[in-house]
Design an enzyme around this catalytic site. Structure first.
Site, PDB file in Angstrom:
ATOM      1  CE  LYS A 121      -4.337  -1.583   0.402  1.00  0.00           C
ATOM      2  NZ  LYS A 121      -5.447  -1.198  -0.491  1.00  0.00           N
ATOM      3  CG  ASP A 179     -16.676  -8.371  -3.404  1.00  0.00           C
ATOM      4  OD1 ASP A 179     -16.248  -7.362  -3.995  1.00  0.00           O
ATOM      5  OD2 ASP A 179     -16.055  -8.918  -2.477  1.00  0.00           O
ATOM      6  N   GLY A 216     -15.680 -13.517   1.051  1.00  0.00           N
ATOM      7  CA  GLY A 216     -15.778 -12.207   0.404  1.00  0.00           C
ATOM      8  C   GLY A 216     -15.568 -12.341  -1.082  1.00  0.00           C
ATOM      9  CD  GLU A 268     -13.251 -12.148  -4.385  1.00  0.00           C
ATOM     10  OE1 GLU A 268     -13.213 -10.971  -3.995  1.00  0.00           O
ATOM     11  OE2 GLU A 268     -14.114 -12.567  -5.181  1.00  0.00           O
ATOM     12  CB  SER A 277      -9.344  -2.956   7.296  1.00  0.00           C
ATOM     13  OG  SER A 277      -8.432  -3.471   6.334  1.00  0.00           O
ATOM     14  CB  SER A 332      -0.538  -8.165  -0.729  1.00  0.00           C
ATOM     15  OG  SER A 332      -1.367  -8.844   0.186  1.00  0.00           O
TER      16      SER A 332
END
Length: 323
Positions: A51, A208, A206, A202, A76, A302
């Site tokens: 990030k 989606d 979750g 994923e 988060s 990650s």
């Protein structure tokens, strides 16, 4: 749309500030996965996650007036830490909206970097609504965790560096929450290794993005019950959804049990501290959930921000045969 030129521009923007993280290999891992595996170790990035790349690329491009008013985000944990550290480096005021049940390690680190934290109850409140309201009230610039062109381009530099070091790969497995890392890496892979199939991964709870990818219609989830806290995003973004559909070859899901088993292997055999979200991509390969036998496979690890005591409890609960 974000292009490979944007990824290359981001690489120049973050050079000398973000770490060029190492690429790890292991004969033991290759044997376990029946493939030649290259791990891009973003757990060793500043703040312990990829990030930092996108956050620095985005915030450092703000005008002097925007920087003077301060920035805000909702996260988060890993984007929260990244924005907090970047803001400290650039002497900018940062406000972070974080769930009250965010990992204590991530809350503490974000606070230590000097950001003001606003907590909320994810069961009853919307983080996007809170950050939007505060931005309007105080004039902050919103730097969202994934749905922003400079964020996407910055995250794509992880794959750019990996492919510069390894050369063309057959597959690249990338964790997926809101799709910023996945779409940025897929853009870079398409330009540098057109034959490389980029696979987003994923958590099962979750899923989606996987449903959205397959149907072409945006699906949502609400605070999914998964240990992969960095992938509890409710949906892909307005920018990331079409990019994922355009550049990603497939989407997979893995169970929390798969994440724990993969973490245990990485911690104990490779000596790398990686969080549940961080091993999403590797879990798909290590669990043999996707056939990559004999192929050259890249994986983005990650992040590595995880509560050690919690991880120990997960490992203790593993059946001996699953270790």
């Amino acid at each position: 749309m974000v292009t490979f030129d944007d990824v290359r521009s981001a690489a120049a923007q973050i050079a000398g500030v973000a770490h060029r993280t190492p690429v790890a290999t292991s004969r033991l891992l290759d044997a376990a996965c029946a493939a030649q595996v290259y791990l891009k170790c973003e757990n060793l990035q500043r703040v312990g996650a990829f990030k930092f790349r996108g956050a620095y690329n985005a915030v450092s491009r703000l005008s002097a007036a925007e920087q003077a008013r301060g920035v805000i985000t909702h996260s988060s944990g890993n984007h929260a830490q990244a924005l907090a550290l970047v803001s400290r480096l650039l002497d900018i005021r940062a406000t972070i909206v974080m769930p009250q049940d965010a990992p204590a390690l991530k809350l503490a680190a974000t606070r230590d970097y000097g950001a003001q934290i606003v907590t909320y109850d994810p069961a009853t409140e919307s983080r996007e609504a809170i950050s939007g309201r505060l931005a309007a009230e105080h004039g902050y610039t919103l730097i969202p965790p994934y749905d922003h062109p400079h964020i996407i381009a910055g995250q794509g530099t992880a794959a750019l560096e990996l492919l510069q070091e390894t050369g063309p790969l057959d597959y690249l497995f990338v964790p997926c929450g809101g799709g910023g890392l996945l779409s940025g890496c897929a853009i870079a892979a398409r330009a540098l290794a057109p034959g490389c199939r980029v696979i987003g991964v994923e958590p099962e709870a979750g899923d989606d993005a996987a449903r959205s990818f397959r149907t072409g219609t945006l699906h949502t989830v609400h605070n999914p019950a998964t240990i992969a806290d960095g992938a509890r995003t409710p949906y892909l973004g307005k920018l990331t959804f079409p990019l994922v559909r355009q550049y990603v070859a497939d989407m997979l899901t893995v169970s929390d049990d798969d994440l724990i088993r993969t973490m245990y292997f990485v911690w104990t055999r490779l000596k790398l501290i990686v969080e549940p979200t961080g091993v999403l991509g590797l879990a798909a390969v290590y669990s043999r959930g996707y056939d990559v036998a004999g192929k050259r496979v890249g994986v983005i690890l990650s992040g590595g921000n995880v509560d050690i005591q919690q991880a120990a409890a997960w490992f203790d609960a593993l059946p001996a045969a699953g270790r």
